[in-house]
Design a protein around this motif. Structure first.
Motif, short mmCIF file in Angstrom:
data_model
loop_
_atom_site.label_atom_id
_atom_site.label_comp_id
_atom_site.label_asym_id
_atom_site.label_seq_id
_atom_site.Cartn_x
_atom_site.Cartn_y
_atom_site.Cartn_z
N HIS A 93 38.52 59.93 37.66
CA HIS A 93 37.79 60.55 36.56
C HIS A 93 38.33 60.08 35.21
O HIS A 93 37.56 59.85 34.27
CB HIS A 93 37.89 62.08 36.65
CG HIS A 93 37.07 62.76 35.61
ND1 HIS A 93 37.60 63.18 34.41
CD2 HIS A 93 35.75 63.07 35.56
CE1 HIS A 93 36.64 63.71 33.68
NE2 HIS A 93 35.51 63.67 34.36
N GLN A 94 39.64 59.93 35.09
CA GLN A 94 40.20 59.45 33.83
C GLN A 94 39.72 58.05 33.47
O GLN A 94 39.52 57.75 32.30
CB GLN A 94 41.74 59.46 33.91
CG GLN A 94 42.33 60.86 33.95
CD GLN A 94 41.95 61.68 32.73
OE1 GLN A 94 42.16 61.27 31.60
NE2 GLN A 94 41.37 62.84 32.97
N ARG A 95 39.53 57.21 34.47
CA ARG A 95 39.13 55.82 34.21
C ARG A 95 37.62 55.64 34.11
O ARG A 95 37.15 54.83 33.32
CB ARG A 95 39.67 54.91 35.31
CG ARG A 95 41.18 54.77 35.23
CD ARG A 95 41.76 54.03 36.40
NE ARG A 95 41.42 52.62 36.37
CZ ARG A 95 41.79 51.77 37.31
NH1 ARG A 95 42.51 52.19 38.34
NH2 ARG A 95 41.45 50.51 37.24
N ASP A 108 31.73 60.58 38.80
CA ASP A 108 31.55 62.03 38.68
C ASP A 108 30.78 62.57 39.88
O ASP A 108 31.15 63.60 40.45
CB ASP A 108 30.79 62.38 37.40
CG ASP A 108 31.58 62.10 36.14
OD1 ASP A 108 32.82 62.28 36.17
OD2 ASP A 108 30.97 61.70 35.13
N TRP A 119 41.02 62.04 42.63
CA TRP A 119 39.89 62.48 41.80
C TRP A 119 40.27 62.38 40.32
O TRP A 119 39.50 61.91 39.50
CB TRP A 119 39.52 63.92 42.10
CG TRP A 119 38.94 64.18 43.45
CD1 TRP A 119 38.48 63.26 44.36
CD2 TRP A 119 38.74 65.46 44.05
NE1 TRP A 119 38.02 63.90 45.47
CE2 TRP A 119 38.16 65.24 45.30
CE3 TRP A 119 39.01 66.75 43.64
CZ2 TRP A 119 37.84 66.29 46.16
CZ3 TRP A 119 38.69 67.79 44.47
CH2 TRP A 119 38.11 67.56 45.73
N TRP A 120 41.46 62.86 39.98
CA TRP A 120 41.90 62.86 38.59
C TRP A 120 42.00 61.43 38.04
O TRP A 120 41.51 61.15 36.95
CB TRP A 120 43.25 63.57 38.48
CG TRP A 120 43.83 63.54 37.10
CD1 TRP A 120 44.87 62.77 36.67
CD2 TRP A 120 43.38 64.29 35.97
NE1 TRP A 120 45.11 63.01 35.34
CE2 TRP A 120 44.21 63.94 34.88
CE3 TRP A 120 42.38 65.22 35.77
CZ2 TRP A 120 44.05 64.48 33.61
CZ3 TRP A 120 42.24 65.77 34.51
CH2 TRP A 120 43.06 65.40 33.45
N SER A 121 42.62 60.55 38.81
CA SER A 121 42.77 59.16 38.36
C SER A 121 41.43 58.48 38.19
O SER A 121 41.20 57.78 37.20
CB SER A 121 43.62 58.37 39.37
OG SER A 121 44.90 58.93 39.47
N THR A 169 44.24 63.69 47.61
CA THR A 169 42.84 63.72 47.19
C THR A 169 42.66 64.14 45.74
O THR A 169 41.96 63.47 44.98
CB THR A 169 42.04 64.66 48.11
OG1 THR A 169 42.08 64.15 49.43
CG2 THR A 169 40.60 64.78 47.66
N VAL A 170 43.26 65.24 45.34
CA VAL A 170 43.06 65.75 43.99
C VAL A 170 43.58 64.76 42.95
O VAL A 170 42.95 64.54 41.92
CB VAL A 170 43.71 67.14 43.83
CG1 VAL A 170 43.57 67.65 42.41
CG2 VAL A 170 43.08 68.12 44.81
N ASP A 171 44.71 64.12 43.23
CA ASP A 171 45.23 63.12 42.31
C ASP A 171 44.29 61.91 42.23
O ASP A 171 44.10 61.33 41.15
CB ASP A 171 46.63 62.68 42.73
CG ASP A 171 47.25 61.73 41.72
OD1 ASP A 171 47.34 62.12 40.52
OD2 ASP A 171 47.62 60.61 42.10
N ILE A 193 33.00 62.48 43.07
CA ILE A 193 33.99 63.56 43.08
C ILE A 193 33.32 64.88 43.42
O ILE A 193 33.83 65.66 44.24
CB ILE A 193 34.73 63.63 41.72
CG1 ILE A 193 35.59 62.39 41.52
CG2 ILE A 193 35.57 64.90 41.63
CD1 ILE A 193 36.14 62.23 40.12
#
Length: 184
Positions: free
Chosen positions: A178-180, A95, A174-176, A170-172, A98
């Motif tokens: 954050h999900q993990r 977190d 961050w998403w990946s 980059t945004v993908d 990111i």
């Protein structure tokens, strides 16, 4: 932290700058250059040493903050504080990373931003090993392998042009991440 340990962790440029010898090589080079008549001998890089920031500030070290429960180190003091604040709010290291990376997109736009790629190596406690996240974007949908091969020079893609540009990832990333590993 003991002084000896602290000094051993500093970059060599910081130690030399503290001793007043950061520009010794530049001073000696300027002294040995022949003088040119009617031309100012202004060195545009005078005073620039190893580790200086792109904002023009002299070398002051990385903006590192140590804490009992976390740490952050970035190239910009505000980004460091954003990371520390994220950790204080209960966020994970991902977190904070990111949040820092997003902040550096406007604090240091020449080096960061959502229009690029993001890569990460981290310790996964569940797997008990180092894992890597590849945040490089995909090739454009309309680019075929035959088109890319036709533009190759000596077996390598060209350094410039549309064939070597990818979709920002980059945004993908961050998403990946954050999900993990994210908490907030």
């Amino acid at each position: 932290m003991r002084r000896r340990t602290f000094l051993s962790t500093l970059p060599a440029g910081a130690i030399l700058a503290g001793a007043g010898v950061a520009n010794a090589a530049a001073v000696q080079a300027a002294a040995t250059r022949p003088a040119v008549q009617n031309a100012p001998s202004v060195d545009p890089y005078a005073g620039v040493g190893p580790g200086n920031r792109n904002s023009g500030l002299q070398f002051v070290g990385r903006s590192t903050v140590w804490g009992a429960h976390g740490a952050a180190a970035t190239a910009h003091p505000r980004a460091t504080l954003i990371g520390i604040d994220t950790l204080r709010r209960g966020g994970s290291a991902i977190d904070a990373a990111i949040a820092i990376n997003a902040a550096l997109g406007f604090l240091e736009p020449t080096a960061n931003g959502i229009g690029g790629d993001a890569f990460c190596m981290l310790w996964d406690p569940a797997q008990r090993k180092v894992v890597g996240l590849n945040g490089s974007g995909n090739s454009p949908r309309g680019l075929s392998l035959d088109t890319a091969r036709s533009k190759a020079v000596d077996g390598f893609l060209p350094k410039y042009g549309a064939v070597t540009v990818n979709v920002p990832g980059t945004v993908d990333a961050w998403w990946s991440a954050h999900q993990r590993y994210g908490k907030l």
